[in-house]
Structures are given as structure tokens and as C-alpha cells.
Motif scaffolding. Structure first.
Motif, PDB file in Angstrom:
ATOM      1  N   GLN A  39       8.042   1.959  -7.592  1.00  0.00           N
ATOM      2  CA  GLN A  39       8.413   1.030  -6.524  1.00  0.00           C
ATOM      3  C   GLN A  39       7.621  -0.271  -6.660  1.00  0.00           C
ATOM      4  O   GLN A  39       8.161  -1.356  -6.488  1.00  0.00           O
ATOM      5  CB  GLN A  39       8.133   1.689  -5.172  1.00  0.00           C
ATOM      6  CG  GLN A  39       9.010   1.182  -4.056  1.00  0.00           C
ATOM      7  CD  GLN A  39       8.612   1.776  -2.721  1.00  0.00           C
ATOM      8  OE1 GLN A  39       7.440   1.818  -2.354  1.00  0.00           O
ATOM      9  NE2 GLN A  39       9.592   2.247  -1.980  1.00  0.00           N
ATOM     10  N   THR A  60       4.902  11.769  -5.941  1.00  0.00           N
ATOM     11  CA  THR A  60       4.752  10.665  -4.993  1.00  0.00           C
ATOM     12  C   THR A  60       4.071   9.491  -5.656  1.00  0.00           C
ATOM     13  O   THR A  60       4.480   8.343  -5.506  1.00  0.00           O
ATOM     14  CB  THR A  60       3.912  11.122  -3.776  1.00  0.00           C
ATOM     15  OG1 THR A  60       4.452  12.335  -3.280  1.00  0.00           O
ATOM     16  CG2 THR A  60       3.921  10.070  -2.691  1.00  0.00           C
ATOM     17  N   LYS A 104      -1.008  11.176  -1.537  1.00  0.00           N
ATOM     18  CA  LYS A 104      -1.192  12.513  -0.984  1.00  0.00           C
ATOM     19  C   LYS A 104      -1.445  13.550  -2.076  1.00  0.00           C
ATOM     20  O   LYS A 104      -0.983  14.679  -1.990  1.00  0.00           O
ATOM     21  CB  LYS A 104       0.009  12.896  -0.133  1.00  0.00           C
ATOM     22  CG  LYS A 104       0.091  12.034   1.121  1.00  0.00           C
ATOM     23  CD  LYS A 104       1.287  12.368   1.966  1.00  0.00           C
ATOM     24  CE  LYS A 104       2.534  11.789   1.337  1.00  0.00           C
ATOM     25  NZ  LYS A 104       3.734  12.074   2.121  1.00  0.00           N
ATOM     26  N   GLN A 151       6.328  -1.548  -9.394  1.00  0.00           N
ATOM     27  CA  GLN A 151       6.734  -2.288 -10.585  1.00  0.00           C
ATOM     28  C   GLN A 151       7.939  -3.168 -10.333  1.00  0.00           C
ATOM     29  O   GLN A 151       8.072  -4.227 -10.926  1.00  0.00           O
ATOM     30  CB  GLN A 151       7.079  -1.309 -11.705  1.00  0.00           C
ATOM     31  CG  GLN A 151       5.880  -0.852 -12.482  1.00  0.00           C
ATOM     32  CD  GLN A 151       6.329   0.002 -13.633  1.00  0.00           C
ATOM     33  OE1 GLN A 151       6.509   1.207 -13.490  1.00  0.00           O
ATOM     34  NE2 GLN A 151       6.553  -0.619 -14.771  1.00  0.00           N
ATOM     35  N   GLU A 152       8.812  -2.704  -9.482  1.00  0.00           N
ATOM     36  CA  GLU A 152      10.013  -3.484  -9.211  1.00  0.00           C
ATOM     37  C   GLU A 152       9.693  -4.842  -8.612  1.00  0.00           C
ATOM     38  O   GLU A 152      10.513  -5.745  -8.638  1.00  0.00           O
ATOM     39  CB  GLU A 152      10.920  -2.721  -8.252  1.00  0.00           C
ATOM     40  CG  GLU A 152      11.434  -1.431  -8.840  1.00  0.00           C
ATOM     41  CD  GLU A 152      12.560  -0.852  -8.004  1.00  0.00           C
ATOM     42  OE1 GLU A 152      12.740  -1.301  -6.858  1.00  0.00           O
ATOM     43  OE2 GLU A 152      13.257   0.049  -8.509  1.00  0.00           O
ATOM     44  N   ARG A 153       8.504  -4.954  -8.063  1.00  0.00           N
ATOM     45  CA  ARG A 153       8.148  -6.250  -7.477  1.00  0.00           C
ATOM     46  C   ARG A 153       7.249  -7.053  -8.386  1.00  0.00           C
ATOM     47  O   ARG A 153       6.682  -8.047  -7.978  1.00  0.00           O
ATOM     48  CB  ARG A 153       7.465  -6.055  -6.132  1.00  0.00           C
ATOM     49  CG  ARG A 153       8.381  -5.385  -5.192  1.00  0.00           C
ATOM     50  CD  ARG A 153       8.035  -5.563  -3.764  1.00  0.00           C
ATOM     51  NE  ARG A 153       9.057  -4.889  -3.021  1.00  0.00           N
ATOM     52  CZ  ARG A 153      10.188  -5.471  -2.624  1.00  0.00           C
ATOM     53  NH1 ARG A 153      10.379  -6.741  -2.858  1.00  0.00           N
ATOM     54  NH2 ARG A 153      11.086  -4.780  -1.997  1.00  0.00           N
ATOM     55  N   ALA A 203       0.823  -1.197   0.000  1.00  0.00           N
ATOM     56  CA  ALA A 203       0.000   0.000   0.000  1.00  0.00           C
ATOM     57  C   ALA A 203       0.858   1.248   0.000  1.00  0.00           C
ATOM     58  O   ALA A 203       1.968   1.250   0.513  1.00  0.00           O
ATOM     59  CB  ALA A 203      -0.911  -0.003   1.217  1.00  0.00           C
ATOM     60  N   GLY A 204       0.327   2.308  -0.587  1.00  0.00           N
ATOM     61  CA  GLY A 204       1.017   3.573  -0.560  1.00  0.00           C
ATOM     62  C   GLY A 204       0.021   4.696  -0.733  1.00  0.00           C
ATOM     63  O   GLY A 204      -1.043   4.480  -1.312  1.00  0.00           O
ATOM     64  N   SER A 205       0.339   5.871  -0.220  1.00  0.00           N
ATOM     65  CA  SER A 205      -0.584   6.975  -0.447  1.00  0.00           C
ATOM     66  C   SER A 205       0.077   8.086  -1.226  1.00  0.00           C
ATOM     67  O   SER A 205       1.223   8.453  -0.988  1.00  0.00           O
ATOM     68  CB  SER A 205      -1.177   7.487   0.862  1.00  0.00           C
ATOM     69  OG  SER A 205      -0.258   7.408   1.895  1.00  0.00           O
ATOM     70  N   ALA A 236       6.438   7.761  -8.010  1.00  0.00           N
ATOM     71  CA  ALA A 236       7.448   7.019  -7.265  1.00  0.00           C
ATOM     72  C   ALA A 236       6.866   5.711  -6.749  1.00  0.00           C
ATOM     73  O   ALA A 236       7.507   4.659  -6.808  1.00  0.00           O
ATOM     74  CB  ALA A 236       7.952   7.865  -6.097  1.00  0.00           C
ATOM     75  N   LEU A 237       5.658   5.795  -6.264  1.00  0.00           N
ATOM     76  CA  LEU A 237       4.985   4.607  -5.754  1.00  0.00           C
ATOM     77  C   LEU A 237       4.803   3.572  -6.855  1.00  0.00           C
ATOM     78  O   LEU A 237       5.083   2.379  -6.675  1.00  0.00           O
ATOM     79  CB  LEU A 237       3.619   5.032  -5.220  1.00  0.00           C
ATOM     80  CG  LEU A 237       3.220   4.823  -3.767  1.00  0.00           C
ATOM     81  CD1 LEU A 237       4.394   4.545  -2.857  1.00  0.00           C
ATOM     82  CD2 LEU A 237       2.405   5.993  -3.278  1.00  0.00           C
TER      83      LEU A 237
END
Lengths: 341, 341
Positions: free
Chosen positions: B112, B105, B100, B114-116, B96-98, B108-109
Motif C-alpha cells: 500500500q 499484514t 500486528k 509503495q503505491e504512493r 502509518a500502519g501496524s 500488505a502495508l
DNA sequence: TTGTAAGCGTTATCAT
DNA sequence: ATGATAACGCTTACAA
């Protein structure tokens, strides 16, 4: 998606995969011009790093598991937000889950987390009967930290505050307002230690000030609005009803205020209500809620720091952080007259 | 931690690693007694499956990325909860990520995530300027679904509701109460399309009913309590102040109500207020808030279903689900007298 | 029903 | 400063 690998980048840039890896993680080990060639190759082919492969190879992952009781409480969400921000700043991702105060759910979540070999796990308080399994986790080398409580067990890390003391203090405040019949609406203390400590703080204050203890005026509920309302209705129906009620979470307090309103009675004229948590909305309720402020955000950030620190150094010795709470006096409590009861 | 691998289990049980893998994922392919031997071996040695290795081998992970604007709004938390529950039922974890409401942001989320190599990504509405990059994601084979909105673009999957229509309806309701000067307090519509559609719905209703449009009575703010309060104070300070105000989120509405109270005025006697979202607490505020109910929970569950479905079938063709909203009439709005203004 | 063996995309250890 | 190569722990054709 993103099927291009380091292999291909290495070919494109005319270097070995190892060098590409270095360029990514330790740029200073790579000569500037090769680094640039690599960067260019990556951009040209839309390379996306594969963290799964990296984690496997490195035998540790850049994820942190987080368990909170429920996403539906603003106050836990605040900690979650802080955790997420801090994690992201360090290039970690978080896996989140909510236990809903259920032991099985919590265990299932922990198992699910373990399968990903996270860098660590952050637990919000924890349920009775979970202690042993957490210790086992730690013994197996998994950084764990419990948040939202101050633990007695010296082997467990925590970032929290003193639930006993905080509840004692707000109860004391109510007593200082001359209240003698004080009700308590509280979450699942039979399941959650952290909540039990709030109960104990309440009881201790009563006792220290020589107030009678009416077991019927202590109501255990789920921490929801509707439960707060029901509990308050019950309290208000008692022949000798309380002149003040402490709700051990703001959500319960909001529900309680609604119950009073539904009876066409007023807070604090007819009954005083105090909460616990200081969720944002507490300052905006009608009347604004007197409550205990909890450092939810700081807890989250600090917890990540502890986990990352443990993961990096491998030193899992317990760390303890007990942060301060404070009583926020607003308008939901009033002082009784000398002869008033 | 948990250093025992399938290899070792296979030795212990006297079978090949492949069989262990089968026993785990397709038990029906394994004879009962071998399966039992394997299970016993796993229990005896505290085996914990390594999902990272599995994901790598299988070239797709059992994680779902989720972006919500903020964990601090109850209503998004509800969707998040639903997503998390649904994911867990299917043995998926969520990252999860927010965002804001910030483009950087959010990007970036997404990187991040996609790398997984997640099974898919769930985005809450999305920011202007993000559309192209989401389409690229999809083209690269990543299941994506946007929630909380009904998208015009046929290539994008969504599970949401009609923000325009819902806002139109509540505005219409206010008009039916004879209000003619209606203010609007609204979130970042210049950044978020979903919010912009609320604005458009409001404006359309005004127009259709021949009401004048006062640009000064439309205030764009962050969706927080404090911003709601400030905006309302500004509205109430106007020489010709509105007789009703639509707050495009309940959080804003709660802030707005506080502003009225601070002026020693009453809702709805002096001004009517309507919200949007129907967060839990809306029914418990004083007065209870008239608002638009949004199917936050259903959205979350359905979104997971869509992602899982796409991931399984590999069919990324857009799916569209537009759920219903409903107007919840409570006590924060009143009907004006015939000659009242 | 079970086994063999070749990956999956990185990183780490040694060399050079 | 860079390269070769062997892991990492699991999955999946293919074979038996």
C-alpha cells in the motif's frame, strides 16, 4: 523505484492503457483472456500502481487524515488503530498527526492534510477556536468528523459519547459511596471543549446532590502521569483533604495513585480514586482502577465508515453517533462508614 | 474543495505558473514585489497547494511510510510520535500502519505504501522472511530503515539498539542479585528477530554464569497484559518456581505483577520482576518497575533524518546507528539472602 | 528574474 | 469489449 508504468504494461499486453486501468479497477468490464494477459504482464514486470497519479487524475485521494491529541495515550492509540484497520480494509491509507493540545499544531496539521486532498479528516474533539475553520472545511466539500465527543452544533458530524453524562455518572457513584469532599484532576479544559464537558458533568453532579464546591479541589493539568502525581500530592496536602478524587483520565489516575503510595498511604483505604477511559492497564494496576469505559475502538471504526460514506455519496450532511460509556467498578474506591468523613 | 489552482493564481498575479511555483518553493529566486503579489493573490483566493500534483510531477512524494507492530504499546507510540514530529518539521506527512506481528499484514502495508511512492519507509524490526523483500525495495531505490534493532546484515540500514546486549545486562543484574532460577516471559521470538535476540541475550547470560537452563521457564507470548499475567501464573504454579522473572517488555511485566498480586503474594518479596522498554508508566507502577530504558524517541527522530537524507542525496548505502540502553533500577527486584533460594 | 512548454502516470469521455 | 485522447495541477529544463 518501480518505474514501470501502465503504458508499458499496455504495450506488453497488446492493449491500451485504458484497458489496463479497467482491468485493475473494474475487472468485469474486461474480457477474461485480456485480463489474464494484463495480469501476467504486470507480474512479469513487477508493476506497482501509482496511486499519486491515480488520485490526481481522479481528483480525489484515497487517504484519510487523522488528528489525535497524542499518540502517548493508550486510549487514543486504540481509536487510531481502529481507524487504520478500517481504512486499510477499504484500501485507504491514513495520514496521522498529533495536535498535542496545541492550536497552532492542529491548524498546521489540517493544512498539511488539505494539500493532499484527502477523502476526509477525522478530528479528536477539537480545540476551542477551531470550530469555524472546520465548518469552512466542510463547506468546501471536505468530509469531516469529530470523534470522542457529542457536539451541540448540529452542523458538525461526530462519533463520540456524552462526556458530561459519563462524568456525571462516575461522580454520582462516588457520592453514593458517601464521599462529600471530592477532588477533581482534569486535563486542559480551558483549551478543549470535550474536557470542559467532563468538568461540567462533575460540577453538575455535585450541585444536584447538594455538595459544596471547593474550587481549590479542582486541578487542571496536562494528561500525563507526572501531572497526575503532582496534582494528587497537592490535593493530599490540603488541610481538609478530599476523601475521593476523580481523575478525568486514567493516565492522571495512575499518576495520582503513585502520589498516594509515595506518602505511604493506601488506595482506597485513605483515599478513593476513580479514572476515566479504561485503558488496558487500568484493570492491572494496584489496586485495579474503577473507571469509565469509553468505546475507543468502535469510535474509530465508525468514524471511518462515516467519512467513506460521505466521500462516496458526496452527501456531507452532519451525522451523529453517540455511543455508550459504562462505569467499571473495580477496587480503587471504597464506601465511607456512616460517620466517617 | 479548494478548486483554485496555480494557473488561476498566476493569472491573478499576472505571472506565469512557473513563477508561482518558484515563489512557493524557492522564494529567493523571485523578486520581492512579484512574490508579494503572488502571496496576496493566494490569500485572496484561499489557494491550497496540491501536493498530489506536485508529487506526481516531481516523481517523488513527501510522505514517509511507517510500520510499527502495534499502536497499543506505549513504547512504539513514542517512536511514532517522534517520527511524526520530525516529519512534520520537514513538511513531510507520515502514513502509518501496524503489522500486528503478522507477515501478511506487513506485506500488505508495504504494498500500500509503495503505491504512493513515499520518500522512504521506516520499519520496526521486521518479521522473519521479510528480509529479502526489503532488500528488493532498497535495490529498487526506496530508502528503508529498520528501527528498534541492530541488524547483522550490512546492507540494511538501522537505527536501533543492541537487544542482545541489553537483555544480557538485565539478566546479569538479576544474577548479581543471587537469583538462580530465573524465568523469562517473552514476545513472539519465533516470528520476530528483534525479540529472538532478547531471548539469546538471556540465554547467553545464564550460560556465562553457569546457571541451569530450564526450558519450561521460558514462555513465549503475545506482548499484552493478559498474556503477561497468564504466563506469570504458570510460572508461579511450577513446583520449583523462579525467584525472579524477566519480562521482555514492560507490558508483559505489568501483567506479570498483576498475577502475583492475585495470588496474594508480593513483588519483590516473593518474586522479583524486571521489565524491558521503560514505558512511562513503569515508574508509576506498584512497585515501580526495574527495567531497561530504550531510546524510543531518539530512534524515531534519527530514523526520519536517515530517510530524508537518503531521499535527498539518493545515496542509499546502509547507515547504522546503535543507540545506548540503560538499566533503570527501581523496586521490583530484590537481592536474595546468602542461603535463600 | 521570469516565461514557455513538455512532461509526470493515471482516469474519464467519447468513439468504435 | 476496447481504443484515442484530453485532462488532472504541478515542476523543470531551457530560453529569453
Amino acid at each position: 523505484m518501480a518505474k514501470v508504468t501502465m503504458q508499458e504494461i499496455s504495450k506488453l499486453a497488446g492493449v491500451s492503457p485504458a484497458t489496463v486501468s479497467r482491468a485493475l479497477h473494474s475487472p468485469h468490464l474486461v474480457r477474461k483472456d485480456t485480463r489474464e494477459r494484463i495480469t501476467r504482464a504486470m507480474e512479469k514486470s513487477d508493476y506497482v500502481y501509482n496511486a499519486t497519479a491515480g488520485d490526481l487524475s481522479r481528483k480525489r485521494s484515497s487517504m484519510i487524515g487523522v488528528i489525535i491529541p497524542t499518540t502517548k495515550s493508550l486510549v487514543f492509540s486504540t481509536s487510531l488503530l481502529a481507524i487504520q484497520e478500517a481504512a486499510q480494509e477499504n484500501n485507504f491509507s491514513i495520514m496521522a498527526g498529533s495536535s498535542k493540545y496545541d492550536l497552532e499544531t492542529e491548524s498546521a496539521l489540517i493544512s498539511q492534510f488539505q494539500e493532499r486532498r484527502p477523502a476526509g479528516i477525522i478530528l479528536t474533539g477539537f480545540l476551542k477556536g477551531q470550530q469555524a475553520s472546520i465548518k469552512r472545511l466542510i463547506r468546501n466539500g471536505m468530509p469531516c468528523v469529530v470523534i470522542w465527543d457529542k457536539l451541540a452544533d448540529p452542523d458538525l458530524s461526530y462519533v463520540g459519547f456524552d462526556n458530561f453524562k459519563a462524568t456525571y455518572a462516575v461522580t454520582e457513584y462516588l457520592i453514593s459511596l458517601r464521599h462529600r469532599r471530592i477532588g477533581l484532576i482534569i486535563g486542559p479544559y480551558s483549551k478543549v471543549d470535550r474536557v470542559r464537558r467532563r468538568l461540567e458533568g462533575f460540577l453538575a453532579a455535585l450541585k444536584d446532590y447538594g455538595l459544596p464546591h471547593h474550587p481549590r479541589m479542582i486541578i487542571e493539568k496536562e494528561p500525563t502521569l507526572i501531572d497526575g502525581k503532582e496534582a494528587m500530592a497537592r490535593l493530599m496536602d490540603m488541610p481538609e483533604r478530599p476523601s475521593a478524587v476523580l481523575a478525568a483520565s486514567d493516565t492522571l489516575a495512575m499518576g495520582a495513585m503513585a502520589a498516594v503510595r509515595d506518602m505511604d498511604l493506601g488506595v482506597p483505604e485513605n483515599v478513593s480514586i476513580a479514572g476515566f477511559d479504561d485503558i488496558d492497564i487500568a484493570a492491572y494496576s494496584n489496586p485495579p482502577l474503577t473507571t469509565v469505559r469509553v468505546p475507543a475502538y468502535e469510535i474509530g471504526r465508525l468514524a471511518v465508515k462515516v467519512i467513506l460514506d460521505m466521500a462516496k455519496t458526496g452527501d456531507l450532511r452532519a451525522q451523529h453517533y453517540c455511543l455508550d460509556t459504562s462505569l467499571i467498578i473495580r477496587k480503587s474506591c471504597r464506601k465511607l462508614q456512616k460517620n466517617e468523613t
